[in-house]
Structure formats: structure tokens, C-alpha cells
Design a protein around this motif. Structure first.
Motif: not given
Length: 887
Positions: A506-510, A532-536, A626-638
Motif C-alpha cells: 500500500q505504501t509503495s503504491a501511494l 494507470s496506478h489505480i487500475s494496477r 487505500t482507495l480513499a488515499a489514492f483519491a485524495n492524492q488524485a484530487a490534489l494533483a487535479i
């Protein structure tokens, strides 16, 4: 054990008590008219009687007699007058305050927006500068001006407050005094005209000063002040290492476990919190030595924590060596007064052997109350079968039994050569192998079967469980105990390793997502990285939905995945309600797409949707986190990409405005000059025609014609620039003679070069050059015109042509004022002109147009400083398909 003060808390306290910065006291009210300014002035008079040097920096009396009476007894600094649209606006004079350097200054209306042209856009920034100078400040503030409450105030009152201050000003204030007045009394004051003039008061009562609005705002101010006091109390406890809790306000904490009865604990705690009107927490402790690897248990923990959040709890997952230590440490840190835990379901003998968490909590709780909730309504059978589920299927037990059989066969082979106590190692090896690769249950089977096989096959008398030598009984006992210990420890290490691997993934993916997003530049690239990252990471199809024109649309998705109308409707619901929806949620769970809002601190910017490739696959609680963490990073990047795009557009707009301003300034001057000359000449011819002799009349006509030609060239340059920028310029390339180009350009310049000496040097055998003859003539005219304007009349202008690397080079050299080295490239920009003491007319378009024309020919144009003074401008054109003259 004596507790030491928190170093960070001590440092924060020391910094807050440093004398170099002034102290801020806020008189906080819930609306205008409660008496904030009056209370501030009364407090100022009290401080003045104590010998404190006080000045009034800015106080708004609103022409109230009692307020003006309090101001009259204090020194008042003059206000700074700011001119804006021919109106003089009074503002706080920060420089006057800093120059006067009092001990205390009064500044009313903390959230006020300063007039344009002030040093700071907001008054609270003026106050911060004064505080930095070591001056104490008294100020007033209404609760609706806090940034975090802006949307709440708008929802309650229907009024959007434009003037806001960040919440940190409340947190950083040294003191807050709440000025409270019952809404009924405030309404009476309003009707009596003590807040606004009667006409304004009637409008205020109808729109804002309704009793319901006032009651809600009053509650907000009191709650915010209470939160500040509570923070101060906890800070005091931390800095002085007071373990607490101090029961100034009730706080509850409920302990969550994988038990199905945990939901009952959550509901009971919610009811208890309602009765006590208390804040409450729900925590689960992940013990490092006993990680929870059972998927069903992890799923149950996630559901219970989600239920607690829905019921209003603040949920946390803690890590610690033991449950009671982690719970009590968290409870003391957050001033929890009551801990709620379920009654244990284990038999009493297991509690005696293994210990009871309830007993440990009660023994170490100190001043914290422990509530034990009965769980008799839940049957114990629920937990027992699932305890052994990870050790299935049956094949693992068969393999473990086979390892024991193999150890027995090896023992029979070496039985005559080794002592039985040495053969015991074979069975210990089978236990270790079973624990590492097969799990807890198979390793326990190996331990029991190993003892029995060792006795039956390897201890005389053989093939019987009878023991001839009693010393082997001790061997059996030690073998069994050691096997159990090894099995337990090895299995625990295996489970910890699995948990560590899971967390590492999880940490590596984030980390990988964050790293790639950091290097991304535009929105499209960021979206591709997210998909790409979330799908993988989740083995799912991914879609990103972003709003456009008040409608949520699919911006991008995984290959071979296009969300249908139902999935798009679910995404729209999640976007509107700021809640997950779709698969695995309580909203529209039949839709295969799970939608997670992409939310930042400012707003919701879109929706992330994932759809499993396997219809039977659901996200585990850890995957949801983990999905929520992905979503937070994605939101900040967008959001970062959009802000960068907006900043770029703003910069382009600013540049465009500057260009427009430069164009208007330049064009207005250059158009006016020939127009004035033409108008003057024609007016003289019209009004004084009979009095003018023929020679003077002819000079006027020549002047008008020259200025008209000048105006025509100016308009022609503008049209050429427009054609170049729009890409509408089309070349008609034909072999052309450079000598003819130069001659035509000199002819077009006419009288402007009558008194100038121009030397042309073109070899007789110079080849024909592919070019658009008319456009290249325009380039030469612009370059010669510049050479004439920026050089003295008695200096020589040289025009030469040469061949360099299959290119035709045309050079125009002068002995004029030259171009500074830092401007050699910038002179080819639109509207750019070198700043010189003497003024030379021009628009700054000639060289820019020439550059556009030459680049359209795939050529090059540049300027150099000429040895001995002056400038050399070189034009290079490719000689593709060159032809000799005469051919």
C-alpha cells in the motif's frame, strides 16, 4: 511512573510567550450590535488606569453617543486617507501606529477589507504587522467572518459573507472575550435605532436579524469559544505533563474488535454520548505482535468503523504493543473521560491463563471511567468457528500429517545410530515447516502428531504407547511444549510478515503515485497516471469524471471501458452529495461501479470510479482506505493542474492586456502624428488657398502625401502582423534576384533616404534565391528604415550579400546608436522598443514582422553589435533549388 512534559508543547508555549511579539485579544460577538466595540473601549480604559500606554488606531463609533464618549478619553491616531475613484476612504494608518509605538492599540472591525492601494488587502494583516512589532492589539470580530464557517453561515442566514479571516487568527489569539447578548434584547436595540439607522434597521430585521438566524449565530460563537478554551486546557495539560483526564467536558471512547457484537457497542456508545452531550471516538488497535490477517475479520472491523462514522464518531486505527496501552495513551492524549468496552466472551479459565483486556484497562485506567457493556444477547457460537477459518482447506492438514510421517520414516532409518532425544529434532523441523508454510492449525497438528509418533514408533517398547522408561515422559512433555511454542512464534512471525508486506504494498503504491504525479505537468498526463496506478493497484477498470458546463462528464477511462448512463448517474449522485456511491456502499449498491468523490480542502473537483473485472470481487476495508488515499492524492494533483492552467491563463491575459496597452499607446501616437500633418496641410489648402503661392501649395501637398504614405505603411504593418499571427500568410516562392529586392526597397523608401549614403555590394554572379519577392522587399524596407532612423545623416549604411553554407545572407550595417547586448534578441518581439533618452517614432512592429516573414521562408534573422559602433542585421534564406542568373 512520572511523566515528562511534551517537548513540542513546551517549545510552542515558549514561542507563544516570547516578548518580541505583541498579544492579540479578540472581542468576539455573533452579530453587529452586541456591544463588542463598547466592551473593547471599556477594557481599554481599565488598562489606561493601570498605566498602560494606549492609542486608538481605528474605531468605528457608528455615531453612537455612548461609544463616542468612551473614545473621547483616549488618544486617537489620525486615519490614513486612500484615494479611490475620486473618493477619499479612511483606513488604519499602520505607519503611524509603528511610529507612535504604544503598548496597546485598539483596532476595530478585524475582518475589514482595506481600500485598493493600501499596504495590505485585509485589516487582519495590518494587525499582524503591528503584533510583529511587539505592540498588543485589542480588536473586534463577528463569528460569521471566520473562513471555516462561511458556508454554514450562508446556509443558515442565506447571506454569503465576503469579508472573512482565516481560523488561525482565533487559534493564535492570546485571549478571546465573548460578548453575548440575548437575541430578544438585540432586536429591541435594533428597533430603537441603537445598531443601525431606522431605515437600515427595518431591512436588517427582514433579511438578516431574524431571531432564528441570531440564535444559530450565537450558538456558533459560544461553541467556537468553548473549543478554544478546551484547546487551551489540553495544551496546559500537555506542557505540564498532566496525564488527565480533566472532566471539564465528557469525552467517550469505544474499543472496536472483530467481534460481531462490536456494532452493539458502537450503538450503545452513541446513545450514551447523546445522553451526556459528549464527543466520542471509536478506535481499533492493530497489535504489532498479533496482526489481523483474517479477511472476514478485517471486513467486519471496517464495517464497524464505518458505522461509527455514520453515527458521528471520530474513528481511528491505532498501532501498539498491547491494546490497553494504546487505548489509554490515546484516551489521555485526547482528554477522554470514559472508555467503553464489551464484556469478554472467553471462558473464565482462558482469561486467567491469557489475561483479560477488560481487567488490564480497569487496572491501568486511573481517573478514566471504564464502562463494560454486556454482550449476552450475542451467541458465542458466532466467533468460535471463524477463529479457525484461516487454517483451511483440509489439504494443509494432510501435508502437515505427511511431514510427520516423513520425519517418522527418517527416524526409523537412523533409530539404531542415534539417541531418541536427537531424533526429536526431526519432529521439531516438521513443526517449523508447517508453521511457516501451512499456518497455525497444521503446525499444532504436527506438534501433537509428532509426540504421538515419536512415542509409538521410536521409544521402546515399539508400536505401543506404553513407556518402559519414565524419563521419556519428560522428553514427551518438553517436545510437546517446545513444539507448541515454536508453532505459535513461527506463525506469529509469518502473520506479521504478511501484514508488513501488505502495508508495504500500500505504501509503495501511494509513493509511486505521488512521485509520478509530482513530475506530471498537464491535466491529461495527470489523469493518465491516476488511471494507470489505480487500475494496477486494484485490478479494476477506472474512470475519472469531471464537471464541465454544470454537468458531470467522463473525462477519461481505462481502455475498453466506457461508463454507461447508470454509472454516470451514480457518479453524479456522489459528486452532488459528497459521499461514495455504487458497489459496496449503501447508495445504489447494485451498480457495478464504485464512485469516490475527489475532494480537496476547497471543494469537490470530480469523481473517481472503479469497476471490478471480476463481478464477485469486493474491496476490503484496507483497500477502501487505500482507495480513499489514492483519491485524495488524485484530487490534489487535479486541483494543482487546474490552478496551474488558471495561472497560465491569467498570465497570458495579463500579457495580452500589456500588449494591448502598448499597441494602443503606440498606435494612437503613430496614427495621430501623420493624421495631424495631413489635416493641417489640407486645412491650409482649404482655408488659405487664395493666399498661398504655388511653391508653398506644392510643399503642403507633398507633406500630406508623405504622411499618407507613412500612415499606409503603418496600417500595412499591422495587417501583416495580423496575417503572420493567424497563420494566414501564404508564400509564393519563385527564384528572385537579391539585387532587384534591394533596388525595389530603396525605391519604396523614396525621400526618406534622399540625403543618406547607402553602399550596396552584391556579387554579379550571386544566385537567384527562392523567395516571395513582395514579402522580402518589405523585410528589407523595414531593416533599411530602422538603419536610417537610428543613425546620423552623415553616416554610411552598407547593404551586402554573400553565400554561407548553402544559404544566401543579406546584411544591413549602420553606424548608429547600436543595440544593447541584452536587447539583441528582444528587439524582434512585438511592440518591444529599446529604451533610449531620445524619442524615435515607431510601433515596435517592423522587426517582429520581418522575423515572421523570414521564419515563414525557413530562414533566420538576427542582430549583432558592429565593431566600431552600430548594428548589423543579418537575414539568411535557404538556397533550395538555386538557379544561376541567365539560366
Amino acid at each position: 511512573m512520572e511523566q515528562r512534559p511534551d517537548p513540542d508543547a513546551l517549545l510552542k508555549q515558549i514561542q507563544s510567550e516570547e516578548p518580541s511579539r505583541g498579544k492579540l485579544k479578540i472581542f468576539l460577538g455573533y452579530v453587529a450590535g452586541v456591544g463588542k466595540t463598547y466592551a473593547m473601549l471599556e477594557a481599554a480604559h481599565q488598562r489606561k488606569e493601570q498605566g498602560i500606554d494606549i492609542v486608538v488606531g481605528y474605531v468605528e463609533t457608528h455615531k453612537r453617543v455612548e461609544t463616542e464618549g468612551l473614545v473621547s478619553g483616549l488618544e486617537v491616531l489620525p486615519r490614513k486617507q486612500i484615494e479611490y475613484h475620486n473618493v477619499s476612504l479612511p483606513e488604519l494608518d499602520v505607519d503611524a501606529v509603528l511610529k507612535r509605538l504604544p503598548q496597546l492599540v485598539l483596532v476595530d472591525e478585524f475582518a475589514h477589507t482595506n481600500a485598493p492601494g493600501s499596504r495590505h488587502p485585509k485589516r487582519y494583516l495590518d494587525v499582524e504587522e503591528i503584533l510583529d512589532a511587539g505592540i498588543d492589539v485589542y480588536t473586534t470580530l463577528n463569528i460569521q467572518h471566520l473562513e471555516s464557517l462561511n458556508d454554514v453561515v450562508a446556509q443558515v442566514t442565506g447571506v454569503i459573507v465576503r469579508e472573512t479571516v482565516p481560523d488561525r487568527v482565533i487559534d493564535e489569539a492570546s485571549e478571546i472575550e465573548v460578548i453575548d447578548l440575548p437575541p430578544d434584547e438585540l432586536l429591541v436595540r435594533l428597533q430603537e435605532g441603537k445598531v443601525y439607522i431606522p431605515e437600515q434597521a427595518s431591512r436588517a430585521i427582514d433579511k438578516f436579524f431574524r431571531k432564528g438566524n441570531l440564535t444559530a449565530l450565537r450558538e456558533m460563537s459560544l461553541r467556537r469559544a468553548a473549543e478554544r478554551v478546551d484547546d487551551q486546557m489540553r495544551s496546559y495539560m500537555r506542557t505540564r505533563a498532566i496525564s488527565g483526564p480533566w472532566a471539564a467536558a465528557e469525552r467517550l471512547l469505544v474499543c472496536i474488535s472483530p467481534s460481531p457484537l462490536a456494532e452493539k457497542l458502537v450503538r450503545n456508545t452513541r446513545r450514551l454520548a447523546d445522553e451526556l452531550n459528549a464527543e466520542w471516538f471509536a478506535v481499533y488497535v492493530d497489535v504489532a505482535s498479533k496482526p489481523e490477517n483474517n479477511p472476514l475479520n478485517r471486513e467486519r472491523i471496517g464495517r464497524t468503523l464505518q458505522l461509527a462514522e455514520e453515527l458521528g464518531a471520530r474513528t481511528r486505527t491505532l498501532a501498539g504493543r498491547s491494546i490497553h496501552e494504546a487505548v489509554l495513551e490515546y484516551a489521555r492524549k485526547h482528554n477522554v473521560t470514559k472508555v467503553v468496552i464489551g464484556k469478554p466472551l472467553k471462558p473464565r479459565w482462558q482469561e486467567i491463563l491469557r489475561g483479560s483486556i477488560v481487567d488490564q484497562l480497569i487496572y491501568a485506567s486511573g481517573d478514566i471511567d471504564v464502562y463494560v457493556i454486556s454482550a449476552e444477547t450475542g451467541p458465542r457460537k458466532i466467533i468460535v468457528p471463524e477463529k479457525w477459518q484461516p487454517h483451511r482447506p483440509l489439504g494443509r492438514y494432510l501435508i502437515s500429517f505427511g511431514l510427520v510421517a516423513l520425519s517418522t520414516m527418517l527416524g526409523l532409518t537412523v533409530r539404531g545410530n542415534l539417541e531418541p532425544t536427537n531424533i526429536v529434532m526431526l519432529y521439531l523441523a516438521s513443526v517449523v515447516i508447517s508453521a511457516v508454510f501451512l499456518g497455525r492449525g497444521p503446525s499444532l497438528l504436527a506438534a501433537i502428531a509428532g509426540v504421538l509418533a515419536f512415542d509409538f514408533f521410536l521409544i521402546p517398547p515399539y508400536l505401543t504407547f506404553a513407556v518402559s522408561d519414565t524419563q521419556y515422559l519428560l522428553t514427551f512433555l518438553v517436545l510437546f511444549i517446545v513444539s507448541l511454542v515454536i508453532s505459535s512464534l513461527t506463525t506469529r512471525v509469518r502473520e506479521q510478515a504478511e501484514a508488513a508486506i501488505r502495508r508495504e504494498k500500500q505504501t509503495s503504491a501511494l509513493y509511486n503515485l505521488g512521485r509520478d504525479l509530482t513530475s506530471a505537468t498537464d491535466l491529461k498526463q495527470i489523469i493518465e497516471i491516476i488511471i494507470s496506478h489505480i487500475s494496477r493497484a486494484f485490478d479494476r477498470d477506472v474512470a475519472i469524471f469531471l464537471p464541465r458546463d454544470d454537468q458531470l462528464l467522463t473525462f477519461a477511462s481505462s481502455s475498453n471501458f466506457e461508463p454507461d448512463e447508470n454509472e454516470l448517474a451514480v457518479a453524479a449522485w456522489a459528486f452532488e452529495h459528497d459521499e461514495p456511491a455504487g458497489r459496496g456502499t449503501d447508495t445504489l449498491p447494485a451498480v457495478p461501479l464504485r464512485c469516490q468523490p475527489l475532494k480537496t480542502a476547497n471543494n469537490i473537483i470530480g469523481v473517481l470510479g472503479i469497476r471490478p473485472k471480476d463481478k464477485s470481487s469486493f474491496l476490503t476495508p484496507e483497500q477502501r482506505q487505500t482507495l480513499a488515499a489514492f483519491a485524495n492524492q488524485a484530487a490534489l494533483a487535479i486541483e494543482r493542474a487546474r490552478l496551474a492552467e488558471q495561472a497560465q491563463q491569467a498570465e497570458l491575459l495579463q500579457v495580452t492586456e500589456k500588449l494591448q496597452t502598448a499597441l494602443l499607446n503606440s498606435i494612437s501616437h503613430d496614427l495621430r502624428t501623420p493624421l495631424v500633418a495631413i489635416t493641417g496641410a489640407l486645412t491650409s489648402l482649404d482655408e488659405q488657398d487664395e493666399n498661398l503661392n504655388g511653391e508653398y501649395r506644392r510643399s503642403l501637398v507633398i507633406t500630406a502625401r508623405e504622411e499618407a504614405d507613412r500612415l499606409n505603411r503603418l496600417v500595412g504593418n499591422l495587417l501583416s502582423m495580423t496575417r503572420i499571427e493567424s497563420g494566414a500568410i501564404k508564400l509564393h516562392n519563385d527564384p528572385g534576384d537579391i539585387q532587384d529586392v534591394i533596388g525595389t526597397a530603396l525605391e519604396q523608401l523614396g525621400n526618406r533616404i534622399t540625403d543618406r549614403e547607402i553602399n550596396v555590394n552584391v556579387p554579379d554572379d550571386f544566385p537567384l534565391v527562392p523567395m516571395d519577392f513582395t514579402l522580402i522587399v518589405q523585410v528589407v524596407v523595414n531593416l533599411l528604415d530602422n538603419a536610417v532612423k537610428y543613425s546620423s545623416k552623415d553616416s554610411l549604411i552598407e547593404v551586402s550579400a554573400s553565400l554561407v553554407d548553402d544559404k544566401a545572407r543579406l546584411q544591413i550595417s549602420d553606424r548608429g546608436v547600436g543595440i544593447p547586448s541584452e536587447d539583441l534578441t528582444r528587439v524582434f518581439d512585438k511592440f518591444y522598443r529599446v529604451q533610449r533618452p531620445e524619442s524615435v517614432s515607431g510601433t515596435g512592429l517592423g522587426l517582429s514582422i520581418s522575423k515572421g516573414i523570414i521564419e515563414a521562408h525557413h530562414g533566420n534573422i538576427y542582430a549583432n553589435i558592429r565593431d566600431g559602433g552600430g548594428t548589423v542585421v543579418s537575414v539568411e534564406l535557404p538556397l533550395k533549388g538555386k538557379q544561376e542568373k541567365g539560366q
